[in-house]
Motif scaffolding. Structure first.
Motif, PDB file in Angstrom:
ATOM      1  N   PHE A 135       0.855  -1.191   0.000  1.00 41.79           N
ATOM      2  CA  PHE A 135       0.000   0.000   0.000  1.00 41.79           C
ATOM      3  C   PHE A 135       0.885   1.233   0.000  1.00 41.79           C
ATOM      4  O   PHE A 135       1.266   1.747   1.052  1.00 41.79           O
ATOM      5  CB  PHE A 135      -0.930  -0.019   1.214  1.00 41.79           C
ATOM      6  N   GLN A 140      -4.539   5.025   1.508  1.00 40.45           N
ATOM      7  CA  GLN A 140      -4.843   3.596   1.539  1.00 40.45           C
ATOM      8  C   GLN A 140      -4.017   2.892   2.608  1.00 40.45           C
ATOM      9  O   GLN A 140      -4.505   1.980   3.279  1.00 40.45           O
ATOM     10  CB  GLN A 140      -4.571   2.973   0.172  1.00 40.45           C
ATOM     11  N   ARG A 141      -2.760   3.314   2.771  1.00 40.82           N
ATOM     12  CA  ARG A 141      -1.902   2.684   3.771  1.00 40.82           C
ATOM     13  C   ARG A 141      -2.435   2.940   5.186  1.00 40.82           C
ATOM     14  O   ARG A 141      -2.388   2.051   6.044  1.00 40.82           O
ATOM     15  CB  ARG A 141      -0.472   3.190   3.640  1.00 40.82           C
TER      16      ARG A 141
END
Length: 503
Positions: A135, A140-141
């Protein structure tokens, strides 16, 4: 001027999100395994008859060994491949779990827990390091790490619930056998869903650094545990000194090496320092409460293992909720303020345990544990996101190892320091004059030992002794909680004053 497309990080595909599910499953299992034994303490005591030091080692040696090896294993994963290390660890963890399930003596169970710690040390940094490579988009991470943290905090809280259900239906060894099918799923799906990642230029592996890192943590934690349990003595202080010297030598060596095993320059970043510190303290509070809380519910209030696990369920739900909402919080407030707020919530949850008593404290327990779960869930997610986001991708395993070392150190210290402190106060409050001389040692060794000793006394005397034992244990909880609250509030103040360049 056109912006190069290379500057835009690629977004994760459905395969990466499915791979996250596999990694989350592995972490859930590890977190459950760290606390699942809390409810099995009475059953293990009755079956294997361990001494108090042996019982504490059965519970916390897993975290000691795991924490001592995390830096080495995180560095190793950067070199040989994080997915490969994950698969090796899964095989080792399954074998160690089978050995623990059928242990026939305290020594065999401790040895199996050591092997679980070695295998667990390969799994934990690999999971977080792989998330860093899978990611690359920051938003998103953060969400992915929120899921990861939900499994860590939720798993630690779910351990007593899983253990409670298993102990209601099977013998205590079943809490280990549940690991085997999960590891088989991991071995089957990880090669299909997770892409291998490693540092393309890892440099030379330094064996001396590996030795020093392993010899630094465990002696210090051992000294803390022994001193808290039995008071100052020469032997544990000498052992602790060995750990301190090893830690100093390790730090000095890392500063001189061209390719250090642990990049200490990361600690120059304020957000990195406060994130590691917060991770440690949030888990410290959670682990300590789980250790004495499960015994309080079962042995003081007389709840069954399953009933005790159900009373911990709101804390599990709060931990998962906190982890999953952390990404939303850091988009609206500075990360350091979110960390500080999470620590304050955790401290308020701990303070609720001051209302528990020896007769009817279940409501206060649920309220306090829920507050701790909520605060710890937010804190661990934000802390891990800051740690991983601070490191370059090629050093993801090493950075993850630092974060996991903080997590496991907090877990080990929570059990060792807080658990031992509760038991030290408990022993001082017992009315041992009511017992025959041959029962004094067993009764003063643990709360379960005191309950068992009371069963051999006449009814009137047994009731009087149990009252003193329960009250002594609750007094230990109250005094220990005051320390937890003070430490968490100090950490919250430190976090709020930290200036971060992100979030």
């Amino acid at each position: 001027m056109n912006t190069p497309t290379a500057l835009t990080p690629p977004r994760a595909t459905p395969r990466e999100w499915a791979g996250l599910g596999v990694l989350a499953l592995a972490l859930l299992l590890l977190a459950v395994d760290a606390t699942v034994l809390d409810l099995a303490v009475p059953a293990i005591s009755a079956d294997l008859a361990p001494s108090t030091p042996q019982l504490l080692w059965i519970i916390d040696v897993y975290s000691f060994v795991l924490a001592g090896l995390l830096v080495v294993m995180g560095n190793l994963g950067d070199r040989i491949g994080r997915r490969k290390l994950l698969l090796i660890g899964a095989v080792g963890f399954g074998i160690a779990s089978a050995l623990a399930a059928w242990a026939v003596s305290p020594e065999m169970l401790i040895a199996a827990r050591v092997l679980q710690g070695v295998a667990g040390a390969t799994l934990m940094p690999a999971t977080l390091g792989l998330i860093r490579s899978m990611f690359q988009d920051p938003r998103q991470r953060t969400v992915a790490i929120g899921v990861w943290s939900a499994m860590a905090g939720g798993g630690a809280a779910a351990g007593p619930l899983v253990g409670g259900w298993l102990l209601e239906h099977f013998w205590w060894g079943s809490v280990f056998l549940v690991n085997l099918p999960v590891m088989l799923v991991l071995l089957a799906l990880a090669p299909l869903l997770i892409t291998e990642s490693r540092d393309p230029n890892p440099g030379r592996f330094d064996a001396l650094s590996a030795l020093l890192s392993m010899s630094a943590l465990v002696p210090v934690v051992y000294a803390v545990k022994e001193t808290a349990a039995h008071g100052p003595a020469v032997s544990p202080l000498l052992v602790g000194l060995v750990g301190v010297v090893s830690a100093v030598l390790f730090v000095r060596r890392q500063r001189r090496l061209t390719d250090p095993m642990l990049d200490l320059r990361l600690f120059e970043l304020p957000r990195f320092r406060v994130a590691v510190f917060t991770n440690l303290l949030a888990v410290f509070a959670l682990a300590g409460v789980l250790f004495f809380g499960s015994q309080y519910l079962q042995l003081v209030l007389g709840r069954t293992p399953l009933q005790a696990g159900l009373l911990m369920l709101p804390g599990l739900a709060a931990s998962v909720l906190g982890s999953l909402t952390a990404a939303w919080l850091v988009r609206r407030w500075r990360a350091a303020l979110v960390l500080a707020g999470a620590l304050v919530v955790t401290a308020l949850g701990a303070a609720a345990f001051l209302a528990v008593d020896a007769v009817s404290g279940a409501d206060a327990f649920v309220l306090g544990f829920t507050g701790i779960g909520l605060g710890a869930g937010v804190a661990m997610t934000v802390a891990n996101d800051l740690v991983v986001g601070s490191a370059p991708e090629e050093r993801a395993g090493a950075a993850a190892a630092i974060s996991e070392t903080a997590y496991e150190t907090g877990l080990a210290l929570g059990v060792a320091l807080l658990g031992s402190t509760v038991m030290a106060i408990f022993r001082r409050g017992l009315d041992l004059s009511l017992l025959p001389e041959d029962a004094v040692a067993a009764a003063s060794g643990s709360l379960s030992g005191a309950v068992e000793a009371a069963g051999e006394l006449p009814a009137a005397v047994a009731q009087e002794f149990l009252s003193s034992a329960n009250q002594a244990f609750v007094t230990g909880i109250h005094l220990t909680v005051l320390g937890i609250v003070a430490v968490l509030l100090f950490a919250a103040y430190s976090a709020a004053r930290t200036k971060t360049t992100q979030g």
